[in-house]
Design an enzyme around this catalytic site. Structure first.
Site, PDB file in Angstrom:
ATOM      1  N   SER A  72     -63.163 -40.929  -1.862  1.00  0.00           N
ATOM      2  CA  SER A  72     -63.324 -41.526  -3.188  1.00  0.00           C
ATOM      3  C   SER A  72     -63.916 -42.913  -2.980  1.00  0.00           C
ATOM      4  CB  SER A  72     -61.982 -41.615  -3.907  1.00  0.00           C
ATOM      5  OG  SER A  72     -61.101 -42.485  -3.252  1.00  0.00           O
ATOM      6  N   HIS A 103     -58.372 -35.998  -2.872  1.00  0.00           N
ATOM      7  CA  HIS A 103     -57.764 -35.793  -1.554  1.00  0.00           C
ATOM      8  C   HIS A 103     -56.983 -34.489  -1.458  1.00  0.00           C
ATOM      9  CE1 HIS A 103     -57.768 -40.451  -0.823  1.00  0.00           C
ATOM     10  NE2 HIS A 103     -58.980 -39.920  -0.832  1.00  0.00           N
ATOM     11  N   GLU A 140     -53.023 -40.841  -5.558  1.00  0.00           N
ATOM     12  CA  GLU A 140     -51.959 -41.157  -4.599  1.00  0.00           C
ATOM     13  C   GLU A 140     -50.663 -41.562  -5.292  1.00  0.00           C
ATOM     14  OE1 GLU A 140     -53.563 -44.047  -1.783  1.00  0.00           O
ATOM     15  OE2 GLU A 140     -55.508 -43.042  -1.890  1.00  0.00           O
ATOM     16  N   GLU A 198     -54.352 -37.069   3.307  1.00  0.00           N
ATOM     17  CA  GLU A 198     -53.624 -38.190   3.900  1.00  0.00           C
ATOM     18  C   GLU A 198     -52.218 -37.798   4.336  1.00  0.00           C
ATOM     19  OE1 GLU A 198     -54.090 -41.622   1.318  1.00  0.00           O
ATOM     20  OE2 GLU A 198     -56.220 -41.744   1.806  1.00  0.00           O
ATOM     21  N   ASP A 258     -52.034 -44.956  -6.731  1.00  0.00           N
ATOM     22  CA  ASP A 258     -53.479 -45.206  -6.712  1.00  0.00           C
ATOM     23  C   ASP A 258     -54.128 -44.094  -7.520  1.00  0.00           C
ATOM     24  OD1 ASP A 258     -56.124 -45.708  -6.389  1.00  0.00           O
ATOM     25  OD2 ASP A 258     -56.191 -45.364  -4.222  1.00  0.00           O
ATOM     26  N   GLU A 295     -53.062 -49.265  -8.142  1.00  0.00           N
ATOM     27  CA  GLU A 295     -54.399 -49.553  -7.603  1.00  0.00           C
ATOM     28  C   GLU A 295     -55.448 -48.821  -8.437  1.00  0.00           C
ATOM     29  OE1 GLU A 295     -54.520 -48.640  -3.405  1.00  0.00           O
ATOM     30  OE2 GLU A 295     -56.614 -48.032  -3.533  1.00  0.00           O
ATOM     31  N   ASP A 327     -59.501 -51.795  -5.656  1.00  0.00           N
ATOM     32  CA  ASP A 327     -60.079 -51.156  -4.469  1.00  0.00           C
ATOM     33  C   ASP A 327     -61.565 -50.909  -4.744  1.00  0.00           C
ATOM     34  OD1 ASP A 327     -60.899 -49.476  -2.418  1.00  0.00           O
ATOM     35  OD2 ASP A 327     -59.618 -47.796  -2.987  1.00  0.00           O
ATOM     36  N   LYS A 341     -60.452 -52.891   3.010  1.00  0.00           N
ATOM     37  CA  LYS A 341     -60.922 -51.801   3.863  1.00  0.00           C
ATOM     38  C   LYS A 341     -62.131 -52.321   4.641  1.00  0.00           C
ATOM     39  CE  LYS A 341     -59.918 -47.851   0.804  1.00  0.00           C
ATOM     40  NZ  LYS A 341     -60.460 -47.163  -0.403  1.00  0.00           N
ATOM     41  N   HIS A 377     -56.248 -47.802   5.274  1.00  0.00           N
ATOM     42  CA  HIS A 377     -56.999 -46.764   5.994  1.00  0.00           C
ATOM     43  C   HIS A 377     -58.008 -46.130   5.024  1.00  0.00           C
ATOM     44  CE1 HIS A 377     -54.194 -43.309   4.448  1.00  0.00           C
ATOM     45  NE2 HIS A 377     -54.489 -44.167   3.520  1.00  0.00           N
ATOM     46  N   LYS A 399     -51.584 -49.487   3.625  1.00  0.00           N
ATOM     47  CA  LYS A 399     -51.638 -48.074   3.207  1.00  0.00           C
ATOM     48  C   LYS A 399     -52.123 -47.285   4.414  1.00  0.00           C
ATOM     49  CE  LYS A 399     -54.409 -47.171  -0.266  1.00  0.00           C
ATOM     50  NZ  LYS A 399     -54.905 -46.369  -1.406  1.00  0.00           N
TER      51      LYS A 399
HETATM   52  C1  2PG Z   1     -58.345 -45.127  -1.501  1.00  0.00           C
HETATM   53  C2  2PG Z   1     -58.671 -44.489  -0.177  1.00  0.00           C
HETATM   54  C3  2PG Z   1     -57.602 -44.528   0.851  1.00  0.00           C
HETATM   55  P1  2PG Z   1     -60.761 -43.014   0.242  1.00  0.00           P
HETATM   56  O1  2PG Z   1     -58.885 -44.757  -2.541  1.00  0.00           O
HETATM   57  O2  2PG Z   1     -57.590 -46.092  -1.537  1.00  0.00           O
HETATM   58  O3  2PG Z   1     -56.362 -44.047   0.431  1.00  0.00           O
HETATM   59  O4  2PG Z   1     -59.254 -43.228  -0.315  1.00  0.00           O
HETATM   60  O5  2PG Z   1     -60.743 -43.391   1.676  1.00  0.00           O
HETATM   61  O6  2PG Z   1     -61.041 -41.551   0.002  1.00  0.00           O
HETATM   62  O7  2PG Z   1     -61.645 -43.903  -0.564  1.00  0.00           O
HETATM   63 MG    MG Z   2     -57.982 -46.552  -3.664  1.00  0.00          MG
END
Ligand code: 2PG
Ligand code: MG
Length: 437
Positions: A49, A162, A171, A214, A251, A294, A320, A345, A373, A396
């Site tokens: 995502s 996911h 999440e 995850e 999230d 989030e 994010d 990230k 992560h 996370k």
């Molecule tokens: C998120 C991430 C990690 P992705 O959205 O926060 O949990 O997902 O790595 O798929 O963007």
């Molecule tokens: Mg996120």
């Protein structure tokens, strides 16, 4: 002093190769070697995502290999372009090396060399310098002040992009805050995960305990409330108090269920506008001990984020996809009070120096940080050391299941163990105690 001279830190070799991530997609492994014999090895993660404004992950697009997902071009960029440019440089000059790569790339989004190529080198350089100095990465990054272990935000129920279920929110996490040590908090998280497995199997049948990307369970539940109820019941079945020992975090990753054309969100089978979604969050926060949300709204809605942040005053609102670990987007958010925390990230921005700059900006804006992560991960544990090294209080790293997730938790256990030999490790949990009136 012997072993500390500059010549020992000189980069003598940089090489990359194509390896696999936890979804079987190709990614880069980069090795950096110093004259003093220090070796740094880093593997690059990959999201599903992804935020629209993330730095570019370079893929080959050759349908004959890995359905176009190969990263041989990025590998070549490391071996043929980056390696000659940084060979001979001092590996402890992280910022100079990162800058060199940014200049060599010459684009805003690192689309020339690829953010995956650049990040692999950036992380491997830091590890090689730490190894040359003979200290662990967290200590290299944070010095003797690095002794706080982060609260793990453990993603026990997976939905969205996911998982192969119908849950819109991506999440559903637990945060074991009411513990003195990281290891006790992690054990609590595992016991809740075990209780949740038993409970889901009983309520929804054996297929409900299949896991998502995850490592969290991916049951076919009707909606967010069913998932949250399951978490609360599992916390209690494990003998802990929800809202005191353990709090919840979400999230939703709202961009993934937002339709730009209509301006509507599709949440668990129901269409709603921004106002409807914000009121849903207000209800959920009233009904459940949720301390953090989030990406509650889609990634372009700075205005909605600031409205929501004002209305959910006691909740941590994390950007994010909104901020994509980018200083400019964070500044824009801080100006209007959009969110009060940022997800960090490293691969969204592409170098360690820029990641550290965003963390420091966040501090000056009064924003909390959560290190993260990606859903596509590897056995690389750099983010565990980064969390401790930079004193970031939350991480996370998924459920306590699947090797690429437990690798991070195991590294944090190892760091806590090291620290307790010489110093007293701290745990960030108490700082997250609910702030509700
Ligand atoms: C998120 C991430 C990690 P992705 O959205 O926060 O949990 O997902 O790595 O798929 O963007
Ligand atoms: Mg996120």
């Amino acid at each position: 002093m012997l072993g500390y001279g500059d010549e020992y830190f000189e980069i003598v070799e940089v090489r990359a190769m194509e390896v696999l991530d936890s979804r079987g997609n190709p990614t880069l492994m980069v090795e950096v070697l110093t004259r003093g014999g220090g070796l740094g090895k880093a593997l690059v993660p990959s999201g599903a995502s992804k935020g629209a404004h993330e730095a570019l992950e370079l893929r080959d697009g050759d349908p004959a290999r890995f359905r176009g997902k190969g990263v041989m071009r990025a590998v070549e960029n490391v071996n043929r372009k980056i390696a000659p440019a940084i060979r001979g440089m001092n590996s402890s000059l992280q910022r100079a090396i990162d800058l060199k790569m940014i200049e060599l790339d010459g684009t805003e989004d690192k689309s020339n060399l690829g953010a995956n190529a650049i990040l692999g080198v950036s992380m491997a350089v830091a590890k090689a310098a730490a190894d040359t100095r003979g200290v662990p990465l967290y200590e290299y990054l944070g010095g003797i002040s690095a002794r706080t272990l982060p609260v793990p935000l453990m993603n026990l129920i997976n939905g969205g992009k996911h998982a192969g279920n119908e849950l819109s929110f991506q999440e559903f996490m637990i945060a074991p805050i009411g513990f003195k040590r990281f290891s006790d908090a992690l054990r609590a998280g595992c016991e809740i995960y075990m209780a949740l497995r038993e409970l889901l199997r009983k309520r929804y049948g054996p297929s409900s305990v299949n896991v998502g990307d995850e490592g969290g369970f991916a049951p076919n539940l009707k909606g967010a409330r069913e998932a949250l109820d399951s978490l609360i019941d599992a916390i209690e079945a494990a003998g802990m108090r929800a809202g005191r020992d353990v709090v919840l975090a979400l999230d939703p990753a709202a961009s993934s269920f937002y339709d730009e054309a209509s301006g509507m969100y599709a949440v668990d089978g129901e269409l709603m506008d921004r106002e409807g979604l914000i009121s849903l969050y207000e209800d959920l926060v009233r009904e459940y001990p949720i301390f953090s949300i989030e990406d509650p709204l889609h990634e372009e809605d700075f205005e909605g984020f600031s409205d929501l942040t004002r209305r959910l005053r006691y909740v941590q609102i994390v950007g994010d996809d909104l901020f994509v670990t980018n200083r400019d987007r964070l500044r824009r958010g801080a100006e209007v009070g959009a969110a009060n925390a940022i997800l960090i990230k490293p691969n969204q921005i592409g170098t360690l120096s820029e990641t550290m700059d965003v963390v420091s900006d966040a501090g000056s804006f009064g924003y909390r940080c959560v290190l993260s992560h990606r859903s596509g991960e590897t056995e690389d544990t750099t983010i565990a050391d980064l969390a401790v090294g930079l004193g970031i209080g939350q991480i996370k790293a998924g459920a306590p299941a699947r090797g690429e997730r437990t690798a991070k938790y195991n590294r944090l256990l190892e760091i806590e163990h090291h620290l307790s030999e010489s110093d007293s490790p701290q745990y960030y949990g108490a700082k997250l105690s609910p702030r509700r009136p």
